[in-house]
Design an enzyme around this catalytic site. Structure first.
Site, mmCIF file in Angstrom:
data_model
loop_
_atom_site.group_PDB
_atom_site.id
_atom_site.type_symbol
_atom_site.label_atom_id
_atom_site.label_comp_id
_atom_site.label_asym_id
_atom_site.label_seq_id
_atom_site.Cartn_x
_atom_site.Cartn_y
_atom_site.Cartn_z
ATOM 1 N N LYS A 1 8.531 -11.048 -4.245
ATOM 2 C CA LYS A 1 8.358 -10.293 -3.131
ATOM 3 C C LYS A 1 8.294 -9.924 -2.012
ATOM 4 O O LYS A 1 8.657 -11.628 -0.848
ATOM 5 C CB LYS A 1 6.741 -10.077 -3.331
ATOM 6 C CG LYS A 1 6.192 -9.430 -3.202
ATOM 7 C CD LYS A 1 4.411 -9.057 -3.011
ATOM 8 C CE LYS A 1 3.542 -8.002 -2.650
ATOM 9 N NZ LYS A 1 1.878 -8.346 -2.997
ATOM 10 N N SER B 1 0.322 -4.289 -4.102
ATOM 11 C CA SER B 1 1.698 -4.650 -3.523
ATOM 12 C C SER B 1 2.906 -5.440 -3.746
ATOM 13 O O SER B 1 3.771 -4.782 -3.118
ATOM 14 C CB SER B 1 0.948 -4.700 -1.979
ATOM 15 O OG SER B 1 0.625 -6.715 -2.572
ATOM 16 N N SER C 1 -2.910 -6.683 -6.880
ATOM 17 C CA SER C 1 -1.544 -6.471 -6.316
ATOM 18 C C SER C 1 -0.731 -7.116 -7.372
ATOM 19 O O SER C 1 0.940 -6.926 -7.437
ATOM 20 C CB SER C 1 -1.382 -6.702 -5.115
ATOM 21 O OG SER C 1 -1.884 -6.388 -4.125
#
Length: 483
Positions: free
Chosen positions: A78, A153, A177
């Site tokens: 990420k 996210s 997320s």
């Protein structure tokens, strides 16, 4: 043979058997990204040359007889994790050129385990959305339907997995997320128990990578199979070596059971603050039917369940007070003025958001004390049940909606519009008390979109929901390649 959608476990076995090399796996993954990611936009920071070099080193190490948990496995990371030499922006234009000097602790653990990192995956601005778009890298699309969100996210990571861009990824979770993107893209994710995996270096720029643990927030694994989740969690788990790791080592207990028939499961399909859409309810029923068919004890109600309305309010207060700590001073003062103008008897989710943003330390301590009472209630519940199964969000992936003020957005649940932010209540069920939660796919909606649910387990008994995820994968299926 095409390897891009094979499990990490299978890839490791194939490399040990000499059927494929890490260089071959890496080149295939890079070719797929270069071909398919123009439409998906999951990989926002490619790192192909370093990946090729890491793959060569992995093959050389295997040739010397070495073996590591992730040796030669292509993975993604990420964007919000610091990686030396690559930008870490959290989607903030002001920091588009920020490049950290050191790796996050989890990036270092991936490298130590032998993984080959293909690049970084896209995120929303400041990681604060259930979508993944920002002014620097643009919009990530759901591989199942490019007009829909992949979640946020960690949406770039989930989209990458669904598209075959690497076998594993690492993300983070404070508002679902990890779990929401897995649900939207049809992959697996695990939100570990709060504090189980060190978070140093998963920090917004230009903040220093200090070994501080942020309330509610965790880092965790994402994969296309449940067993791969456990493989990656074993790499990630453990305290920061600069703090608790000086004295403590991880010793997670084994799963409570090894067979479906032995599990005691509470299934929750209703929340007092938001309805559950028909597609998600059907996914929950598929899980219930599989458990019942194998002789597991399945209940739909329990007086031991904590009050979900109070839990949602607590979650909002703790979450917003956390986020507000990073507000610019001017914005914080504006929030204080709004909160001061509220009537004393004002209630509701928006009121909780406003007041939570300007909590005093005393008010935060009071909320934290109420959280401890909830944790005690969960401990009592887990004396009677092993896992709680519930939604992650009320619907499958929704169409892109980039209205800057989330209060202007709506989520459509079976034809009825609801406030966009209200869907966070399901994420908070596990996040507020710090419980582990495994997101699993349960099949497709009538519209052909993935539907997932979360398996919530007792604190620091992460192997229990993970084992149930493995067993359910055998019965109801798991990841499906987007059509």
């Amino acid at each position: 043979m095409e390897w891009s959608f094979r499990a990490a476990e299978e890839l490791s076995a194939a490399m040990r058997a000499g059927e494929v090399t890490s260089v071959e796996l890496t080149e295939e993954a890079i070719a797929r990204i270069e071909r398919d990611d123009k439409a998906i936009n999951a990989i926002c920071v490619p790192d192909f040359e370093r990946a090729r070099a890491a793959a060569r080193r992995a093959d050389e190490a295997r040739g010397r007889g070495e073996d590591k948990p992730l040796l030669g496995i292509p993975v993604t990371v990420k964007e919000s994790y610091n990686m030396a030499g690559l930008p870490t922006t959290w989607g903030m234009p002001a920091f588009r050129d920020y490049v950290p000097a050191e790796d996050a602790v989890q990036v270092s653990r991936l490298e130590a385990a032998g993984a080959v990192t293909l690049g970084k995956t896209n995120v929303p601005f400041m990681l604060q959305d259930l979508q993944s778009f920002n002014e620097i890298y643009g919009t990530t699309n759901n591989p199942w339907d490019h007009g829909r969100s992949p979640g946020g996210s960690s949406g770039g990571s989930a989209a990458a997995l669904a598209a075959g861009f690497g076998a594993l990824s690492i993300g983070s979770d404070i508002g679902g997320s990890l779990r929401t993107p897995a649900h939207f893209c049809g992959v697996y994710a695990h939100k570990p128990t709060l504090g189980l995996a060190a978070t140093r270096g998963m920090v917004p720029p230009p903040a220093p990578a200090l070994p501080a643990e942020i309330d509610l927030a965790v880092v965790g694994p994402m994969a296309r199979t449940a067993r791969d989740l456990s493989l990656l969690l074993d790499v990630m788990a453990g305290p920061d070596p600069l703090t608790l790791g000086v004295a403590y080592e991880v010793a997670l207990p084994p799963a409570r059971h090894e067979q479906l028939s032995d599990f005691r499961v509470l299934i929750i399909d209703e929340h007092p603050l938001i309805p559950t859409g028909s597609a998600v309810r059907a996914g929950l029923n598929r899980v219930a039917d599989a458990l019942t068919a194998e002789g597991a004890r399945v209940e739909r109600h329990s007086p031991l369940l904590p009050d979900l309305t109070e839990a949602a309010t607590l979650y909002t207060q703790l979450l917003v007070s956390n986020l507000a700590a990073r507000m610019p001073a001017e914005q914080y003062e504006q929030a204080r003025a709004v909160a001061a103008g509220l009537p004393e008897d004002a209630e509701g989710s928006e009121v909780a958001w406003v007041r939570g943003a300007v909590f005093s330390h005393r008010e935060w301590i009071e909320a934290n004390t109420r959280r401890e009472f909830h944790r005690q209630t969960w401990r009592q519940l887990f004396g009677e049940f092993d896992v709680v199964v519930c939604p992650i969000t009320p619907t499958p992936a929704f169409p892109h909606d980039h209205k800057p003020d989330m209060r202007d957005r709506r989520i459509d649940i079976d034809g009825v519009a609801h406030p966009f932010g209200d869907q966070l209540v399901w994420a908070g069920v596990a996040t507020m008390p710090g419980l582990p939660a495994t997101a699993i796919p349960t099949g497709l909606s009538p519209e052909g979109l993935p539907v997932g649910v979360q398996l919530i387990g007792p604190m620091f008994e992460d192997r229990t929901p993970l084992r149930l995820a493995e067993l359910l994968e055998e019965k109801i299926g798991g990841f499906q390649q987007p059509r």
